[in-house]
Design an enzyme around this catalytic site. Structure first.
Site, short mmCIF file in Angstrom:
data_model
loop_
_atom_site.label_atom_id
_atom_site.label_comp_id
_atom_site.label_asym_id
_atom_site.label_seq_id
_atom_site.Cartn_x
_atom_site.Cartn_y
_atom_site.Cartn_z
CD GLN A 123 -2.37 -1.27 2.64
OE1 GLN A 123 -3.37 -0.63 2.85
NE2 GLN A 123 -1.90 -2.15 3.61
CG ASP A 126 7.90 3.30 0.38
OD1 ASP A 126 8.07 2.57 -0.31
OD2 ASP A 126 7.77 3.47 1.78
CG HIS A 141 -2.89 2.86 -2.28
ND1 HIS A 141 -2.67 2.63 -0.75
CD2 HIS A 141 -4.03 2.41 -2.54
CE1 HIS A 141 -3.81 2.01 -0.32
NE2 HIS A 141 -4.58 1.67 -1.50
CB CYS A 203 -1.50 17.14 -24.42
SG CYS A 203 -1.92 16.59 -22.47
CB SER A 241 -1.10 -2.47 6.79
OG SER A 241 -2.15 -1.86 6.40
CG ASN A 266 0.48 -3.14 12.32
OD1 ASN A 266 1.05 -2.59 11.61
ND2 ASN A 266 -0.52 -2.52 13.05
CB CYS A 284 8.53 -5.32 9.39
SG CYS A 284 6.59 -5.08 9.60
#
Length: 292
Positions: A123, A126, A141, A203, A241, A266, A284
């Site tokens: 998600q 970076d 994302h 454009c 998360s 988490n 983690c």
């Protein structure tokens, strides 16, 4: 790895106890029993690389400031909102883009290499999984390292856009006051007012980061693709998360429906604690390297 020798940056990591040996063993068993692991990562895997998240208790951006990320509709509708967004982004980019993967990113890359990890969905925007060398990865994302035109779809790299900004704003200077998770910084209205934003080179359309802003949705194709990867998997690991955002949470619901075992790593509560087979409150970068 050079990365693992540098100590993690813990400014934005919530306090937690070191991994419990029993928990390490439980996660080891979970990973060993899996042949095709589906992994979903969130901001909590990148905090040890020095990138703050929004939601962590006490240290997240929501806890520390009244700042909120830009809304999709506002970016599309308002030239001054875009000017403000890009001015902040321009100042924050050199620091944001220089963040490096930490041990957690490298471990997941290694799991992919040995065929343990079937697919990784992040998600985060970076690019740290890509920098670590992961290839079987979907950026749910999008990624701040790419920019595209809302009118014609032309893509350029964010670093190339940085050069256009510099050329258009040779005398513009601004001191940043703190950096946000998306590479954004805090600037005054006065600083922003004179900042020039380039249009699309093909454009003259509006340039936007290839990122799903709040209030925007992930494309149907991408969602379907991830559901297919999940259907090929035999278990799911969520790392870093809280799964508060529905675009990621829906895949946990799908995994639950398929009766896949789900492990969560988490710090702090998540939206799936009540149906996960395993919940671990550790960093983690501290726990994942212990798994063989």
């Amino acid at each position: 790895h050079a990365v693992s020798r540098t100590s993690p940056n813990l400014d934005f990591v919530p306090a937690c106890l070191p991994p419990d040996p029993v928990e390490v063993e439980e996660l080891q068993r979970f990973v060993s029993n899996s042949k095709r692991l589906f992994v979903m990562t969130g901001a909590g895997i990148s905090t040890e690389s020095g990138i703050p998240d929004y939601r962590s208790e006490g240290v997240g951006l929501y806890a520390r400031t009244d700042r909120r990320p830009i809304q999709h509709a506002e970016f599309v509708r308002s030239a001054s909102a875009r000017q403000r967004y890009w001015a902040r982004n321009f100042v924050g980019w050199p620091q944001f883009s220089s963040h490096q993967p930490n041990r957690a990113h490298l471990v997941l890359r290694d799991w992919e290499k040995v065929g343990k990890l079937h697919w990784l969905v992040t998600q985060n925007v970076d690019a740290l999984h890509t920098k670590a060398g992961s290839q079987r990865v979907t950026e749910l994302h999008g990624c701040t390292h790419r920019v595209f035109c809302l009118a014609c779809g032309d893509q350029i790299s964010r670093s190339e856009l940085q050069e256009h900004f510099e050329a258009l704003n040779p005398t513009w200077k601004a001191e940043a006051f703190g950096v946000a998770p998306d590479g954004d910084v805090f600037l005054t209205d006065e600083q922003v007012r004179n900042f020039q934003v380039p249009a699309c080179r093909k454009c003259n359309g509006i340039l936007k980061p290839d990122v799903t802003f709040f209030g925007d949705t992930v494309s149907r194709e991408k969602v379907d693709f991830v559901h297919q990867r999940l259907a090929e998997s035999d278990s799911m690991l969520v790392a870093g998360s809280s799964m508060q955002v529905y675009s990621g949470y829906r895949f946990a619901l799908a995994a639950q429906e398929k009766k896949l075992p789900i492990a969560i790593l988490n710090i702090g509560p998540t939206r799936l604690d009540h149906f996960a087979s395993l919940k671990l409150n550790s960093r983690c970068g501290e726990l994942l390297p212990l798994i063989v």
